[in-house]
Design an enzyme around this catalytic site. Structure first.
Site, short mmCIF file in Angstrom:
data_model
loop_
_atom_site.label_atom_id
_atom_site.label_comp_id
_atom_site.label_asym_id
_atom_site.label_seq_id
_atom_site.Cartn_x
_atom_site.Cartn_y
_atom_site.Cartn_z
N ARG A 80 -5.98 25.15 -15.29
CA ARG A 80 -6.11 24.49 -16.60
C ARG A 80 -4.72 24.28 -17.18
O ARG A 80 -4.06 25.22 -17.58
CB ARG A 80 -6.98 25.32 -17.54
CG ARG A 80 -8.43 25.42 -17.11
CD ARG A 80 -9.06 24.05 -17.02
NE ARG A 80 -10.52 24.14 -17.01
CZ ARG A 80 -11.30 23.09 -17.05
NH1 ARG A 80 -10.80 21.88 -17.09
NH2 ARG A 80 -12.61 23.24 -17.04
N GLU A 118 -19.76 20.20 -9.31
CA GLU A 118 -18.78 21.28 -9.24
C GLU A 118 -19.12 22.38 -8.24
O GLU A 118 -18.23 23.06 -7.75
CB GLU A 118 -18.56 21.90 -10.62
CG GLU A 118 -17.89 20.95 -11.58
CD GLU A 118 -17.41 21.61 -12.85
OE1 GLU A 118 -17.63 22.82 -13.05
OE2 GLU A 118 -16.79 20.89 -13.67
N PRO A 147 -14.17 24.74 -34.00
CA PRO A 147 -14.50 23.96 -35.19
C PRO A 147 -13.39 23.85 -36.23
O PRO A 147 -13.52 23.09 -37.18
CB PRO A 147 -15.72 24.69 -35.76
CG PRO A 147 -15.61 26.08 -35.25
CD PRO A 147 -14.97 25.96 -33.90
N GLU A 185 -16.33 19.19 -30.93
CA GLU A 185 -17.07 19.39 -29.68
C GLU A 185 -18.12 20.49 -29.81
O GLU A 185 -17.87 21.57 -30.32
CB GLU A 185 -16.11 19.79 -28.55
CG GLU A 185 -16.83 20.07 -27.24
CD GLU A 185 -15.94 20.68 -26.18
OE1 GLU A 185 -16.20 20.41 -25.00
OE2 GLU A 185 -15.00 21.41 -26.52
N GLU A 230 -11.96 12.84 -8.73
CA GLU A 230 -10.80 12.69 -7.84
C GLU A 230 -9.63 13.57 -8.24
O GLU A 230 -8.79 13.91 -7.40
CB GLU A 230 -10.37 11.23 -7.73
CG GLU A 230 -9.83 10.63 -9.01
CD GLU A 230 -9.43 9.17 -8.85
OE1 GLU A 230 -8.46 8.78 -9.49
OE2 GLU A 230 -10.10 8.45 -8.10
N GLU A 275 -10.04 16.68 -9.54
CA GLU A 275 -10.63 17.99 -9.75
C GLU A 275 -10.54 18.81 -8.46
O GLU A 275 -10.95 18.37 -7.40
CB GLU A 275 -12.10 17.79 -10.15
CG GLU A 275 -12.78 18.95 -10.76
CD GLU A 275 -14.13 18.55 -11.36
OE1 GLU A 275 -14.42 19.03 -12.45
OE2 GLU A 275 -14.89 17.77 -10.74
#
Length: 174
Positions: A65, A97, A115, A120, A139, A141
């Site tokens: 990440r 995945e 928040p 999200e 592509e 990942e």
């Protein structure tokens, strides 16, 4: 004194548009009547899946990440495509995945991820009756698939080896 905590939007200015997020600067009326500003990331929403194999092991993906500059262990998850039903997105993301499809999928709840600056929500599902198939990564990942017992996941959380908020929150629904 107790406030009415609602903030009314006066105006919104688009600052950035990315592949799937937007950043807006929003002028609001604060609870005390004054005006203030909020920078908000607009996100299409996402799904996360607690996928449990017949042997009780939970599927976890390991991936790098970039925002936190490290590999994280997470339950399978992904963003909603425009107009996509969250249940169908959960099935799609599980297959993409992990390569697994499921016989049964159950909605567990949802979480607001951040928040203070982002709108999200992640809808959380539990998938069982898993059947192994082929993955279908995006592509860009790259994922390592792992399996852990719930007890082992709890230990990894306590040891700080699982830091992902959606994963920690999702396991609380079990």
């Amino acid at each position: 004194m107790e406030y009415n905590l609602n903030e009314n939007t006066l105006e919104e200015e688009l600052k950035y548009t990315g592949d799937f997020i937007k950043v807006v600067r929003t002028k609001v009326t604060l609870p005390d009547g004054m005006e203030g500003y909020r920078d908000i990331v607009r996100h299409p929403g996402a799904v996360a899946i607690v996928a449990i194999k017949d042997n009780g092991k939970i599927l976890v993906v390991e991936q790098f990440r970039k925002p936190v500059e490290k590999e994280l262990l997470e339950i399978p998850a992904g963003k909603l495509n425009k107009g996509e039903d969250p249940l169908e997105a959960a099935k799609r993301e599980l297959k993409e995945e992990t390569g697994y499809s499921c016989e049964d999928i159950q909605y567990l709840g949802k979480i607001a991820t951040a928040p203070g600056f982002c709108d999200e929500y992640i809808s959380i599902y539990k998938a069982t009756g898993l059947t192994k198939g082929d993955t279908d990564f995006d592509e860009d990942e790259f994922i390592n698939l792992k399996e852990f017992s719930l007890e082992d996941l709890k230990i990894l959380i306590r040891e700080g080896k699982i830091e992902d908020g959606k994963t920690i929150a999702s396991l609380q629904f079990l």
